[in-house]
Motif scaffolding. Sequence first.
Motif, mmCIF file in Angstrom:
data_model
loop_
_atom_site.group_PDB
_atom_site.id
_atom_site.type_symbol
_atom_site.label_atom_id
_atom_site.label_comp_id
_atom_site.label_asym_id
_atom_site.label_seq_id
_atom_site.Cartn_x
_atom_site.Cartn_y
_atom_site.Cartn_z
ATOM 1 N N ASN A 100 0.821 -1.212 0.000
ATOM 2 C CA ASN A 100 0.000 0.000 0.000
ATOM 3 C C ASN A 100 0.855 1.263 0.000
ATOM 4 N N PHE A 101 2.174 1.126 0.001
ATOM 5 C CA PHE A 101 3.076 2.272 -0.115
ATOM 6 C C PHE A 101 3.825 2.192 -1.451
ATOM 7 N N ARG A 102 4.467 3.281 -1.798
ATOM 8 C CA ARG A 102 5.321 3.324 -2.994
ATOM 9 C C ARG A 102 6.601 4.073 -2.641
ATOM 10 N N LEU A 151 7.554 -6.946 -6.454
ATOM 11 C CA LEU A 151 6.607 -7.360 -5.407
ATOM 12 C C LEU A 151 5.575 -6.262 -5.167
ATOM 13 N N VAL A 152 6.054 -5.033 -5.101
ATOM 14 C CA VAL A 152 5.175 -3.907 -4.791
ATOM 15 C C VAL A 152 4.157 -3.684 -5.903
ATOM 16 N N MET A 153 4.607 -3.787 -7.127
ATOM 17 C CA MET A 153 3.728 -3.515 -8.260
ATOM 18 C C MET A 153 2.860 -4.727 -8.614
ATOM 19 N N MET A 204 8.982 -2.980 12.341
ATOM 20 C CA MET A 204 8.160 -1.958 11.673
ATOM 21 C C MET A 204 9.032 -0.823 11.153
ATOM 22 N N ASP A 205 8.769 -0.448 9.914
ATOM 23 C CA ASP A 205 9.497 0.669 9.302
ATOM 24 C C ASP A 205 9.006 2.004 9.864
ATOM 25 N N ILE A 206 9.944 2.871 10.139
ATOM 26 C CA ILE A 206 9.635 4.289 10.353
ATOM 27 C C ILE A 206 10.262 4.962 9.136
HETATM 28 S S1 SF4 Z 1 9.870 -0.283 1.073
HETATM 29 FE FE1 SF4 Z 1 8.322 -1.639 1.994
HETATM 30 S S2 SF4 Z 1 6.589 -0.301 2.405
HETATM 31 FE FE2 SF4 Z 1 7.859 0.778 0.938
HETATM 32 S S3 SF4 Z 1 7.037 0.253 -1.098
HETATM 33 FE FE3 SF4 Z 1 8.687 -1.215 -0.617
HETATM 34 S S4 SF4 Z 1 7.680 -2.966 0.320
HETATM 35 FE FE4 SF4 Z 1 6.224 -1.242 0.393
#
Ligand code: SF4
Length: 232
Positions: free
Chosen positions: A28-30, A39-41, A121-123
């Motif tokens: 859900n992020f880019r 993976l993201v796309m 968890m990413d910040i």
């Molecule tokens: S870094 Fe992580 S959160 Fe950001 S787009 Fe890539 S997989 Fe998604």
Amino acid sequence: MKICGLQKTTLLDFPGKVAATVFLSGCNFRCPFCHNTDLVMGSAEELMTTEELLVFLRKRRGVLEGVCITGGEPTLQPEALEELAARIKALGYEIKLDTNGYRPKVLKNMCEKKLADYVAMDIKTGRDHYPLASGKTDIFIENITESIGYLMSGTIPYEFRTTVVRGLHNAEDFEDIAQWIGGCQRYFLQGFVDSGNVLKSGFSAFKRAELEVFLKIVQKTIPQAEIRGVDY
Ligand code: SF4
């Protein structure tokens, strides 16, 4: 749920455990510096079915101790994630869940049902710059704050981490992060590595000495914060 990658053994991803890492499709992020573009796309091919993954994990019992579930963003399909985690746990494995923290209710549910044993968890950056670093212009920052608050309430072992990218981060971001997550259990600054497959090209890494300046800022409220994985 599409399993698009499997690292069969890792000593680095799950603190204190020999683990495998499973990569799920979709996010859900880019984040412009993301190196999991396929993976993201959602364009990555499916590597194996859940059943095939479970066959692999059944065979590796006694060798592996944990499974890292990463992405992409694993919380996008909560029911499938829950089922996958439950089936992996039934084989005796501990689970580390990687997340960007944007779906706090899914995160809480996974922890409260004991389907995650450790959360990373990413910040992405300081609050003001989140739209830029997450690539999500309409971001609702309260979701991230809610996930931070939940993890810091101490239900489960966790870490926060920031991938630090020249062109996206500055000292002000770390001043804000220090306020936001001050007093947390673990926090790591990670250097950016250009894998050649990032969502947006043109970013570069900070030098170690520059990361140390940012580290000193966050150590004002998180004395045990560290730089991780930077050997330059
Ligand atoms: S870094 Fe992580 S959160 Fe950001 S787009 Fe890539 S997989 Fe998604």
